[in-house]
Design a protein around this motif. Sequence first.
Motif, PDB file in Angstrom:
ATOM      1  N   ILE A 126       0.865  -1.176   0.000  1.00  0.00           N
ATOM      2  CA  ILE A 126       0.000   0.000   0.000  1.00  0.00           C
ATOM      3  C   ILE A 126       0.905   1.230   0.000  1.00  0.00           C
ATOM      4  N   LEU A 127       0.317   2.369  -0.295  1.00  0.00           N
ATOM      5  CA  LEU A 127       1.013   3.644  -0.216  1.00  0.00           C
ATOM      6  C   LEU A 127       0.538   4.322   1.056  1.00  0.00           C
ATOM      7  N   LEU A 128       1.465   4.725   1.906  1.00  0.00           N
ATOM      8  CA  LEU A 128       1.139   5.332   3.193  1.00  0.00           C
ATOM      9  C   LEU A 128       1.870   6.653   3.317  1.00  0.00           C
ATOM     10  N   GLY A 129       1.134   7.709   3.589  1.00  0.00           N
ATOM     11  CA  GLY A 129       1.733   9.015   3.828  1.00  0.00           C
ATOM     12  C   GLY A 129       1.754   9.310   5.309  1.00  0.00           C
ATOM     13  N   ILE A 130       2.873   9.849   5.775  1.00  0.00           N
ATOM     14  CA  ILE A 130       3.010  10.231   7.179  1.00  0.00           C
ATOM     15  C   ILE A 130       3.470  11.693   7.210  1.00  0.00           C
ATOM     16  N   GLY A 131       2.732  12.523   7.909  1.00  0.00           N
ATOM     17  CA  GLY A 131       3.118  13.916   8.079  1.00  0.00           C
ATOM     18  C   GLY A 131       4.093  14.072   9.232  1.00  0.00           C
ATOM     19  N   ALA A 132       4.708  15.240   9.343  1.00  0.00           N
ATOM     20  CA  ALA A 132       5.660  15.521  10.423  1.00  0.00           C
ATOM     21  C   ALA A 132       4.973  15.374  11.780  1.00  0.00           C
ATOM     22  N   GLY A 133       5.529  14.521  12.637  1.00  0.00           N
ATOM     23  CA  GLY A 133       4.982  14.313  13.970  1.00  0.00           C
ATOM     24  C   GLY A 133       3.625  13.631  13.977  1.00  0.00           C
ATOM     25  N   PRO A 138       9.123   8.684  10.283  1.00  0.00           N
ATOM     26  CA  PRO A 138       9.362  10.069   9.882  1.00  0.00           C
ATOM     27  C   PRO A 138       8.459  10.493   8.714  1.00  0.00           C
ATOM     28  N   ARG A 139       8.274  11.793   8.578  1.00  0.00           N
ATOM     29  CA  ARG A 139       7.489  12.358   7.473  1.00  0.00           C
ATOM     30  C   ARG A 139       8.018  11.828   6.154  1.00  0.00           C
ATOM     31  N   ASP A 140       7.129  11.282   5.313  1.00  0.00           N
ATOM     32  CA  ASP A 140       7.506  10.752   3.997  1.00  0.00           C
ATOM     33  C   ASP A 140       6.285  10.096   3.386  1.00  0.00           C
ATOM     34  N   LEU A 141       6.441   9.645   2.166  1.00  0.00           N
ATOM     35  CA  LEU A 141       5.508   8.732   1.515  1.00  0.00           C
ATOM     36  C   LEU A 141       6.199   7.378   1.499  1.00  0.00           C
ATOM     37  N   TYR A 142       5.473   6.317   1.844  1.00  0.00           N
ATOM     38  CA  TYR A 142       6.068   4.989   1.961  1.00  0.00           C
ATOM     39  C   TYR A 142       5.301   3.972   1.125  1.00  0.00           C
ATOM     40  N   THR A 143       6.046   3.018   0.559  1.00  0.00           N
ATOM     41  CA  THR A 143       5.437   1.779   0.106  1.00  0.00           C
ATOM     42  C   THR A 143       5.632   0.801   1.247  1.00  0.00           C
ATOM     43  N   VAL A 144       4.527   0.352   1.814  1.00  0.00           N
ATOM     44  CA  VAL A 144       4.570  -0.635   2.889  1.00  0.00           C
ATOM     45  C   VAL A 144       4.152  -1.960   2.263  1.00  0.00           C
ATOM     46  N   ASP A 145       4.949  -2.996   2.495  1.00  0.00           N
ATOM     47  CA  ASP A 145       4.672  -4.297   1.887  1.00  0.00           C
ATOM     48  C   ASP A 145       4.874  -5.384   2.924  1.00  0.00           C
ATOM     49  N   GLY A 146       4.129  -6.450   2.782  1.00  0.00           N
ATOM     50  CA  GLY A 146       4.233  -7.577   3.702  1.00  0.00           C
ATOM     51  C   GLY A 146       2.896  -7.804   4.381  1.00  0.00           C
ATOM     52  N   VAL A 147       2.966  -8.129   5.675  1.00  0.00           N
ATOM     53  CA  VAL A 147       1.785  -8.308   6.522  1.00  0.00           C
ATOM     54  C   VAL A 147       1.942  -7.312   7.664  1.00  0.00           C
ATOM     55  N   TYR A 148       0.966  -6.433   7.847  1.00  0.00           N
ATOM     56  CA  TYR A 148       1.133  -5.320   8.779  1.00  0.00           C
ATOM     57  C   TYR A 148      -0.221  -4.738   9.155  1.00  0.00           C
ATOM     58  N   THR A 149      -0.191  -3.865  10.145  1.00  0.00           N
ATOM     59  CA  THR A 149      -1.365  -3.136  10.598  1.00  0.00           C
ATOM     60  C   THR A 149      -1.038  -1.649  10.610  1.00  0.00           C
ATOM     61  N   VAL A 150      -1.987  -0.841  10.162  1.00  0.00           N
ATOM     62  CA  VAL A 150      -1.875   0.612  10.285  1.00  0.00           C
ATOM     63  C   VAL A 150      -3.062   1.068  11.118  1.00  0.00           C
ATOM     64  N   ASP A 151      -2.762   1.646  12.269  1.00  0.00           N
ATOM     65  CA  ASP A 151      -3.801   2.248  13.099  1.00  0.00           C
ATOM     66  C   ASP A 151      -3.762   3.743  12.863  1.00  0.00           C
ATOM     67  N   ILE A 152      -4.905   4.309  12.514  1.00  0.00           N
ATOM     68  CA  ILE A 152      -5.025   5.746  12.312  1.00  0.00           C
ATOM     69  C   ILE A 152      -5.953   6.252  13.408  1.00  0.00           C
ATOM     70  N   GLY A 153      -5.393   7.045  14.315  1.00  0.00           N
ATOM     71  CA  GLY A 153      -6.175   7.558  15.427  1.00  0.00           C
ATOM     72  C   GLY A 153      -7.158   8.628  14.986  1.00  0.00           C
ATOM     73  N   ALA A 154      -8.055   8.994  15.871  1.00  0.00           N
ATOM     74  CA  ALA A 154      -9.055  10.016  15.571  1.00  0.00           C
ATOM     75  C   ALA A 154      -8.401  11.344  15.211  1.00  0.00           C
ATOM     76  N   THR A 155      -7.176  11.583  15.673  1.00  0.00           N
ATOM     77  CA  THR A 155      -6.447  12.820  15.351  1.00  0.00           C
ATOM     78  C   THR A 155      -5.661  12.702  14.048  1.00  0.00           C
ATOM     79  N   GLY A 156      -5.632  11.495  13.455  1.00  0.00           N
ATOM     80  CA  GLY A 156      -4.879  11.274  12.228  1.00  0.00           C
ATOM     81  C   GLY A 156      -3.500  10.669  12.453  1.00  0.00           C
ATOM     82  N   TYR A 157      -3.092  10.497  13.712  1.00  0.00           N
ATOM     83  CA  TYR A 157      -1.782   9.903  14.007  1.00  0.00           C
ATOM     84  C   TYR A 157      -1.774   8.460  13.503  1.00  0.00           C
ATOM     85  N   ARG A 158      -0.719   8.101  12.744  1.00  0.00           N
ATOM     86  CA  ARG A 158      -0.618   6.783  12.107  1.00  0.00           C
ATOM     87  C   ARG A 158       0.460   5.938  12.768  1.00  0.00           C
TER      88      ARG A 158
END
Length: 175
Positions: A126-133, A138-158
Amino acid sequence: MRRIPLRLATAATAVAALAASLAAAPAAGAAGRGGWEPWPSPSFDLPAGARCDFPVHLEPVVDRVERHVLAADPDGTVRRVAYRGALVMRLTNTLTGAHHDADAGGRSHVDYRPDGSQTWRAHGPILLGIGAGAGNLPRDLYTVDGVYTVDIGATGYRTLTIDHGSAEPLCAKIA
């Protein structure tokens, strides 16, 4: 997958959990083949500093993403969705024209909660964007591959938790 800014999404689990979710009964009103419906990804722009030091344009060059609604509230609010299908997003540095095509065609099972938080259980890229803090990477655009979990909090924290796989930063590829 879906959806970055999330079109994952956007939006990472163990293969067994994903397979179980795909076998679940569809929510009322699910469309398409066996409940699967096309779910196209939008093009969008990120300003300098949002993910990379320079402005980035993202657009799908291959987009065969489908979604399957697995659970919804009585009012139709979607609570659990499976995503699948080929997706290649072109990331372009709009200052230089340098670009990179990122495979984001993994499978995911996403739980959407009433407070706006989400949990993505995924297998494949998947493509995952992370903002500063705004995440545990760290802030970047990522290709995440494999088996994983992304939790996105109500504030947007990933928070990315990789069971098996990798997260490859992409901004440097188009700098």
